[in-house]
Scaffold this active site. Structure first.
Site, PDB file in Angstrom:
ATOM      1  N   HIS A 122       0.815  -1.224   0.000  1.00 33.13           N
ATOM      2  CA  HIS A 122       0.000   0.000   0.000  1.00 33.13           C
ATOM      3  C   HIS A 122       0.847   1.272   0.000  1.00 33.13           C
ATOM      4  O   HIS A 122       0.320   2.363  -0.272  1.00 33.13           O
ATOM      5  CB  HIS A 122      -0.939   0.039   1.213  1.00 33.13           C
ATOM      6  N   ASP A 158      -3.108 -10.506  -2.514  1.00 33.03           N
ATOM      7  CA  ASP A 158      -3.690  -9.959  -1.284  1.00 33.03           C
ATOM      8  C   ASP A 158      -5.139  -9.553  -1.537  1.00 33.03           C
ATOM      9  O   ASP A 158      -5.484  -9.105  -2.638  1.00 33.03           O
ATOM     10  CB  ASP A 158      -2.876  -8.749  -0.839  1.00 33.03           C
ATOM     11  N   HIS A 160      -6.635  -7.026  -0.528  1.00 40.12           N
ATOM     12  CA  HIS A 160      -6.698  -5.589  -0.744  1.00 40.12           C
ATOM     13  C   HIS A 160      -5.783  -5.206  -1.909  1.00 40.12           C
ATOM     14  O   HIS A 160      -4.677  -5.716  -2.033  1.00 40.12           O
ATOM     15  CB  HIS A 160      -6.274  -4.839   0.521  1.00 40.12           C
TER      16      HIS A 160
END
Length: 303
Positions: A122, A158, A160
């Site tokens: 991220h 993942d 996300h």
């Protein structure tokens, strides 16, 4: 198949607080689960990387923000915590990928699993976020290119979307970013229409999984969509953001993916091309399932 396992106790010192899902207990559970495999793995220590290497992806301002936040045990945001040992831990998390690449380049092994924290996918080139301080896999991709692996493919499973990784290579035709992730969840990026821009157009591919999706939907993507993309791009090395929060038991997601489904997905990824592979631990917050799924991944990597 020689597989390196790269981890370090310094990762346990990244203190996110008692109630944070990204806790040291994750790595402790993994360590216990992989004990039966230890005789078959090559143990490699991570390096502590320099600021110069961090700037392969991140701005000097962001690096300094993380350093200062760590020294003063401050938070970057409500989810992204720093403690006094966090800066060293994240430099060693990045360093796991560097050690993996150096070992592969020296022909000591051909695959590696980096059991690290904090995770990284991220973190954008300018902003730490979503539990992630620096983008471990993105920096490793740039380092891989600096030592001769010209075309790098990043596969991110993942739950996300890896917004930071996508942002890093958005206009880059030399790194292909492939992601499967749950729709309608953090960080809200990764639409299927997003393909990259400029020279990078066509080198980003996102696949959304609806909440309650099962192994059937996941494996359809990995068995039918991924292989032709790998064949066409023809990478020199494949890096994998291995986030196990896609598992059915994970408290931060709503997919119905089983351990058997994850095993088959990993098999399929590894079968796409005969090149080196490095897996980087990202998410996974049910510690029992996380540990079991990392063990399953290592078993398949050793085949």
């Amino acid at each position: 198949m020689k597989v390196a396992y790269i981890t370090d106790d310094v990762y346990l010192k990244h203190d996110t607080g008692a109630m944070h899902p990204e806790s040291p207990k994750r790595l402790q559970a993994i360590e216990e689960a992989v004990l039966p495999l230890k005789e078959k793995l090559v143990f490699v220590p991570p390096q502590e990387v320099s600021q110069e290497l961090l700037t392969f992806v991140h701005t000097e301002e962001q690096i300094e923000q993380v350093r200062v936040a760590s020294a003063s045990s401050q938070s970057i945001d409500s989810d992204t915590i720093c403690s006094v040992d966090s800066y060293r831990a994240v430099c060693m998390a990045v360093g796991a990928g560097i050690s993996a690449l150096d070992g592969i380049k020296a022909k000591k092994f051909v695959r590696a699993f980096c059991a690290v924290r904090p995770p990284g996918h991220h973190a954008t080139p300018k902003q730490s976020m979503g539990f992630c301080l620096f983008n471990n896999i993105a920096i490793s991709a740039r380092y891989a290119q600096s030592i001769g692996y010209e075309k790098v493919m990043i596969i991110d499973f993942d739950v996300h979307h890896g917004n930071g990784t996508q942002d890093t290579f958005w206009e880059d035709e030399s790194v292909f970013y492939f992601s499967t992730h749950q729709a309608f969840t953090y960080p809200g990026t990764g639409a299927e229409k997003d393909k990259g821009e400029g020279r990078g157009e066509g080198f980003t591919q996102n696949y959304l999984l609806m909440p309650e999706s099962t192994d059937v939907e996941l494996l359809d993507i990995y068995e039918n969509d991924l292989p032709p993309l790998v064949e066409t791009f023809n990478p020199d090395i494949i890096l994998v953001s291995a986030g196990y929060d896609l598992h059915e038991s994970d408290p931060l997601a709503q997919l119905n993916i089983t351990t058997a489904g994850i095993r088959k997905m990993v098999q399929t990824i590894l079968a796409t091309k005969d090149v080196p592979f490095i897996f980087f631990l990202e998410g996974g917050y049910d510690v029992v399932a996380l540990a079991e799924n990392v063990k399953v991944t290592l078993e398949e990597m050793m085949q």
